[in-house]
Enzyme design. Structure first.
Site, PDB file in Angstrom:
ATOM      1  N   HIS A  48     -10.941   4.009  -1.545  1.00  0.00           N
ATOM      2  CA  HIS A  48      -9.584   4.190  -2.475  1.00  0.00           C
ATOM      3  C   HIS A  48      -8.863   5.576  -2.140  1.00  0.00           C
ATOM      4  O   HIS A  48      -7.832   5.594  -2.086  1.00  0.00           O
ATOM      5  CB  HIS A  48     -10.493   4.870  -3.765  1.00  0.00           C
ATOM      6  CG  HIS A  48      -9.421   5.028  -4.884  1.00  0.00           C
ATOM      7  ND1 HIS A  48      -9.002   4.076  -5.625  1.00  0.00           N
ATOM      8  CD2 HIS A  48      -8.784   6.073  -5.551  1.00  0.00           C
ATOM      9  CE1 HIS A  48      -8.139   4.643  -6.605  1.00  0.00           C
ATOM     10  NE2 HIS A  48      -8.210   5.913  -6.500  1.00  0.00           N
ATOM     11  N   HIS A  95      -5.531   1.446 -12.089  1.00  0.00           N
ATOM     12  CA  HIS A  95      -6.585   1.956 -12.582  1.00  0.00           C
ATOM     13  C   HIS A  95      -7.434   0.751 -13.130  1.00  0.00           C
ATOM     14  O   HIS A  95      -7.712   0.896 -14.424  1.00  0.00           O
ATOM     15  CB  HIS A  95      -6.251   2.860 -13.701  1.00  0.00           C
ATOM     16  CG  HIS A  95      -6.643   4.245 -13.624  1.00  0.00           C
ATOM     17  ND1 HIS A  95      -7.334   4.936 -14.609  1.00  0.00           N
ATOM     18  CD2 HIS A  95      -7.055   5.282 -12.515  1.00  0.00           C
ATOM     19  CE1 HIS A  95      -8.029   6.079 -14.221  1.00  0.00           C
ATOM     20  NE2 HIS A  95      -7.636   6.201 -12.771  1.00  0.00           N
ATOM     21  N   ASP A 268      -1.306  17.014  -7.049  1.00  0.00           N
ATOM     22  CA  ASP A 268      -2.031  16.291  -8.300  1.00  0.00           C
ATOM     23  C   ASP A 268      -3.491  16.381  -7.843  1.00  0.00           C
ATOM     24  O   ASP A 268      -4.023  16.095  -6.828  1.00  0.00           O
ATOM     25  CB  ASP A 268      -1.392  15.173  -8.746  1.00  0.00           C
ATOM     26  CG  ASP A 268      -2.578  14.382  -9.805  1.00  0.00           C
ATOM     27  OD1 ASP A 268      -3.068  15.274 -10.611  1.00  0.00           O
ATOM     28  OD2 ASP A 268      -2.681  13.399  -9.584  1.00  0.00           O
ATOM     29  N   GLU A 317     -13.136  14.473 -11.473  1.00  0.00           N
ATOM     30  CA  GLU A 317     -11.893  14.105 -11.566  1.00  0.00           C
ATOM     31  C   GLU A 317     -11.385  14.359 -12.723  1.00  0.00           C
ATOM     32  O   GLU A 317     -10.543  13.624 -13.572  1.00  0.00           O
ATOM     33  CB  GLU A 317     -11.828  12.636 -11.215  1.00  0.00           C
ATOM     34  CG  GLU A 317     -12.178  12.449  -9.800  1.00  0.00           C
ATOM     35  CD  GLU A 317     -12.039  10.889  -9.380  1.00  0.00           C
ATOM     36  OE1 GLU A 317     -11.486   9.941 -10.364  1.00  0.00           O
ATOM     37  OE2 GLU A 317     -12.644  10.361  -8.297  1.00  0.00           O
ATOM     38  N   SER A 318     -11.958  15.498 -13.475  1.00  0.00           N
ATOM     39  CA  SER A 318     -11.341  15.890 -14.754  1.00  0.00           C
ATOM     40  C   SER A 318      -9.834  15.716 -14.788  1.00  0.00           C
ATOM     41  O   SER A 318      -9.139  16.156 -13.697  1.00  0.00           O
ATOM     42  CB  SER A 318     -11.748  17.116 -15.256  1.00  0.00           C
ATOM     43  OG  SER A 318     -13.077  17.265 -15.308  1.00  0.00           O
ATOM     44  N   ASN A 501       4.153  -0.345  -3.742  1.00  0.00           N
ATOM     45  CA  ASN A 501       3.433  -1.483  -3.993  1.00  0.00           C
ATOM     46  C   ASN A 501       2.269  -1.156  -4.473  1.00  0.00           C
ATOM     47  O   ASN A 501       1.529  -0.182  -4.169  1.00  0.00           O
ATOM     48  CB  ASN A 501       3.246  -2.413  -2.863  1.00  0.00           C
ATOM     49  CG  ASN A 501       3.055  -1.829  -1.569  1.00  0.00           C
ATOM     50  OD1 ASN A 501       2.247  -0.881  -1.758  1.00  0.00           O
ATOM     51  ND2 ASN A 501       3.464  -2.207  -0.553  1.00  0.00           N
ATOM     52  N   GLY A 538       2.385   3.557  -2.062  1.00  0.00           N
ATOM     53  CA  GLY A 538       1.762   2.642  -3.123  1.00  0.00           C
ATOM     54  C   GLY A 538       0.261   2.755  -3.233  1.00  0.00           C
ATOM     55  O   GLY A 538      -0.039   4.138  -3.065  1.00  0.00           O
ATOM     56  N   ASN A 539      -0.471   1.761  -3.257  1.00  0.00           N
ATOM     57  CA  ASN A 539      -1.879   1.883  -3.395  1.00  0.00           C
ATOM     58  C   ASN A 539      -2.491   0.687  -3.217  1.00  0.00           C
ATOM     59  O   ASN A 539      -1.892  -0.336  -3.583  1.00  0.00           O
ATOM     60  CB  ASN A 539      -2.144   2.134  -5.068  1.00  0.00           C
ATOM     61  CG  ASN A 539      -3.446   1.967  -5.745  1.00  0.00           C
ATOM     62  OD1 ASN A 539      -3.454   1.253  -6.645  1.00  0.00           O
ATOM     63  ND2 ASN A 539      -4.415   2.734  -5.021  1.00  0.00           N
TER      64      ASN A 539
END
Length: 759
Positions: A48, A95, A268, A317-318, A501, A538-539
């Site tokens: 990830h 997600h 972030d 990961e709050s 993407n 992208g991801n």
């Protein structure tokens, strides 16, 4: 540190690292890692965060363009110049796994996370879109997932105050246990107000701002980097919990803090939380200036729960948290701004020049790691997996003769398919008009368009992918995803600009999956180069599989494309639906017709066929240019591309998608083909590169002249009527409808399929 578990190979493997990776970590550190260090490496080297199985392939994509202000991967999101000292920040992310086990929060936090990526660049989010995949709506579990995901997206976006302006939703059995939730955010920023996600300047203070840190989401990045199974239900604690009202305050405070000029860098805290933000910002600083690093003291970090360990604080990961590097001596200006908005802002460390990420807790150094060893492009591993083509085992359809078919009934049945029917139930849960920039309601243009206040310009945006095409032919399917996105944007009159993407695939260790991935990326790259629409970021989401027939089955490969385009004058916007009776209906494009890959083939014959539709990228580029030209010259009244369901569905949608202005049509299709299945292909083929436009009769000649100039076939196929709808082939009627019949089939079929009364 003595209270931490003993670190060894077995523990490393339990963290998702293999033997080779663990050995490399020991080599980098020159010692056995501490437990906290092991946790840090495990999340940063997870698929990830590291893209270790995909980055070598992703680097083949086009990443340069005259309008790009950042290259892919350089910052939190892509940044594209649109003139007037303005830039668009945009990005799409997945997600998926969180939404599979906790659909409401999984989807909601997906929305929150992608918006933070946008406003940490200094841009104000102005729109979001989504791309969703679910299993069969007949499955009660699927209906639960659909309800939770749609509510999660709607509730977070509506509360946060950013309109959800478009998207897509498909249903296929392969997504039954593994839904896809891809969310795109789009923001606007003036050039001089952009912020980099970089830590630099020795002694500059490092602040954590936003919500306090809890135990939610620990190892969320690792969770997203492994296969889903029944045991995944036990990983609900890996799903973060979102608060859109806290994020709204964080947004306003952050944009005001940036305006002070005291912010040096900003990122972030998404996947891997404090770990990723500190390591990635450090690494960027080292790359850009030659030295850098960050040292933090976790005792200063606001914790939501008592007794949190260094491991938990680093990996949490709050949601609604960010990391800021401030100009030394001006940190109080930033703290005061956040205090005004009732948002926490605390100095927890400083920038260094020794290239290390150093973490202190209870007076001890619990982690001391070379920052670049953690990140993509630095020390993170890179793999190229075995790729082997495996043809789909779907049979060819044995088509029956046209004269045995009822084309009216087939058309109505196709309109009521969940993949085609109106998605009003979905988008009515989203506020698409907040901020008052949205030009038309959802579904009335082929791409969403918002006005850019203070200018005459409009910004078009779209998400697209037909996963079935990619399954049948990964390279062609990848190219078609880009082509249809660009075609949709051009149908509004906007020029396609750039792409983000979200690449959703199965397990990359399976050679057939890696082949799909490589081939789809190749197709995407070919299309982006042809259209001059570079990839801005992208991801990648691997390990998307579901249990079917007693075994594990990968999802259809789903490389979702998000694209933006620019409309020079919002007055030239072209809608999808018919505008006035008497207009000529013109079909642009005349490819060879095939039913392969079509929704009709699946519905009528139970197979998608053996191949995707063909795609001609040069034709697509010329078609885009034609549509933009026709819009700028105000020669057309509507434009809608031929896609899912074929020409029959396109005509029906042009008739009924605008409920306040429903008009009919009379169409007569010329067909010289003598084969007995020609009518099925004329009505239901999803052959690419076609658009149906409506034109004032007196302007048809000018339209055809422009089309001829670009070698785009164009012919009049009928006219718009006040009521009623009919399709003929070679003068012979094959289907006649009342408008209400089309609307009834199309309008509420999705709600019926989902049994919403039971939810």
């Amino acid at each position: 540190m003595s209270t931490e578990p003993e670190v060894n190979l077995k523990l490393a493997q339990e963290h998702g690292l293999n033997e080779e990776e663990y050995a490399k970590i020991c080599e980098i550190l020159g010692r056995t890692p501490s437990f906290t260090e092991l946790g840090i490496y495990s999340v940063m080297w997870s698929e990830h965060c590291s893209y270790k199985n995909s980055i070598a392939v992703l680097k083949t994509l086009p990443r340069d363009g005259a309008s790009l202000l950042t290259q892919a991967g350089e910052e939190n999101a892509g940044l594209v110049d649109i003139g007037d000292n303005l830039a668009v920040a945009f990005k799409i992310e997945s997600h998926n796994h969180p939404s599979a086990v906790e659909p409401y929060q999984g989807a909601a936090t997906g929305v929150g996370g992608i918006h933070r990526d946008i406003f940490t660049m200094g841009a104000r989010p102005v729109a979001s879109l989504d791309s969703l995949r679910f299993g069969s709506p007949r499955d009660p579990r699927v209906r639960y997932l659909v309800d939770g995901v749609v509510r999660g997206i709607g509730d977070y976006g509506n509360s946060f105050g950013v309109p959800t302006v478009g998207g897509e939703i498909y249903f296929e059995d392969c997504y039954t246990g593994n839904p896809l939730v891809n969310v795109m955010s789009v923001g606007l920023v003036e050039h001089h107000k952009t912020v980099s996600a970089t830590a630099w300047g020795k002694g500059n203070p490092v602040l954590i701002v936003g919500s306090s840190t809890g135990r939610d989401g620990i190892h969320g990045a690792t969770f997203a980097s492994e296969d889903l199974s029944e045991a995944s239900e036990d990983k609900r604690p890996s799903v973060q919990v979102g608060d859109p009202f806290a994020e709204k305050l964080l947004l306003e405070a952050t944009l005001e803090a940036i305006a002070t000029g005291a912010v040096v860098g900003l990122q972030d805290m998404g996947a891997a939380g404090l770990t990723s933000s500190t390591s990635e910002m450090s690494a960027r600083g080292i790359e850009k200036t030659g030295s850098g690093g960050i040292e933090i003291d976790l005792d200063l970090t606001p914790a939501r729960e008592k007794g949190m360990t260094a491991y938990e604080l680093m990996l949490s990961e709050s949601q609604e948290r960010m990391l800021i590097v401030a100009e030394k001596g001006r940190e109080h200006e930033i703290i005061d701004v956040y205090k005004k908005w009732d948002v926490s802002a605390v100095v927890i460390g400083q920038v260094t020049d020794d290239n290390m990420l150093r973490v202190r807790h209870h007076g001890e150094v619990v982690a001391e790691i070379p920052a670049t060893s953690l990140v993509l492009g630095g020390g993170a591993p890179v793999y190229i997996r075995e790729a082997v083509e495996k043809k789909p085992d779907t049979p060819a359809a044995d088509l029956v003769a046209d004269d045995s078919l009822d084309f009216k009934a087939l058309s109505l049945q196709l309109l009521s398919r969940p993949n085609i029917a109106s998605k009003a139930w979905v988008y009515q849960q989203y506020d698409s008009m907040v901020q008052t920039n949205t030009v038309t309601p959802a579904g009335q243009t082929d791409a969403a368009v918002i006005r850019i206040k203070g200018t005459k310009k409009g910004l078009a945006m779209k998400t697209d992918c037909n996963s079935r095409y990619v399954y049948l032919n990964p390279k062609a399917g990848g190219a078609i995803a880009v082509a249809e996105c660009a075609r949709n944007i051009a149908c509004t009159g906007a020029k396609p600009l750039a792409v983000t993407n979200c690449l959703n695939f199965g397990n990359p260790y399976k050679p057939e999956v890696y082949f799909q991935f490589k081939s789809a990326v190749e197709g995407i790259g070919d299309a982006c180069r042809m259209f001059d629409t570079p990839i801005t970021g992208g991801n990648v989401s691997f390990y998307n599989e579901t249990s079917l027939g007693g075994g594990r089955t990968a999802i259809y490969p789903t490389p979702t494309i998000g694209m933006i385009g620019l409309l020079d004058n919002i007055d030239n916007l072209v809608e999808s639906t018919f505008r006035k009776a008497g207009d000529a209906i013109v079909l642009l494009g005349a490819p060879e017709l095939s039913l392969d890959g079509s929704e009709y083939l699946v519905m009528q014959y139970g197979t998608p066929g053996t191949d995707s539709p063909a795609v001609d990228l040069n034709h697509e580029k010329n078609l885009q240019e034609l549509l933009v030209t026709l819009a700028s010259k105000k020669l057309i009244n509507s434009a809608h591309d031929v896609s899912d369901g074929g020409l029959a569905v396109t005509l029906a949608e042009k008739s009924i998608m605008n409920r306040e202005r429903m008009l009919g049509f009379e169409v007569d299709l010329e067909c010289s083909c003598k084969e007995g299945t020609a009518i099925q292909k004329q009505l239901f083929s999803e052959a690419q590169g076609r658009v149906v436009i409506s034109v004032d009769p007196g302007r048809v000649g000018a339209v055809i002249e422009e089309a001829d100039r670009l070698n785009i076939p164009g012919r009049v196929i009928g006219k718009v009527t006040p009521e009623g709808a009919s399709i003929a082939v070679n003068g012979k009627p094959v289907a006649e409808f009342m408008i209400d019949e089309l609307l009834h089939a199309y309008g509420h079929a999705l709600e019926s399929a989902l049994h919403l009364e039971e939810l």
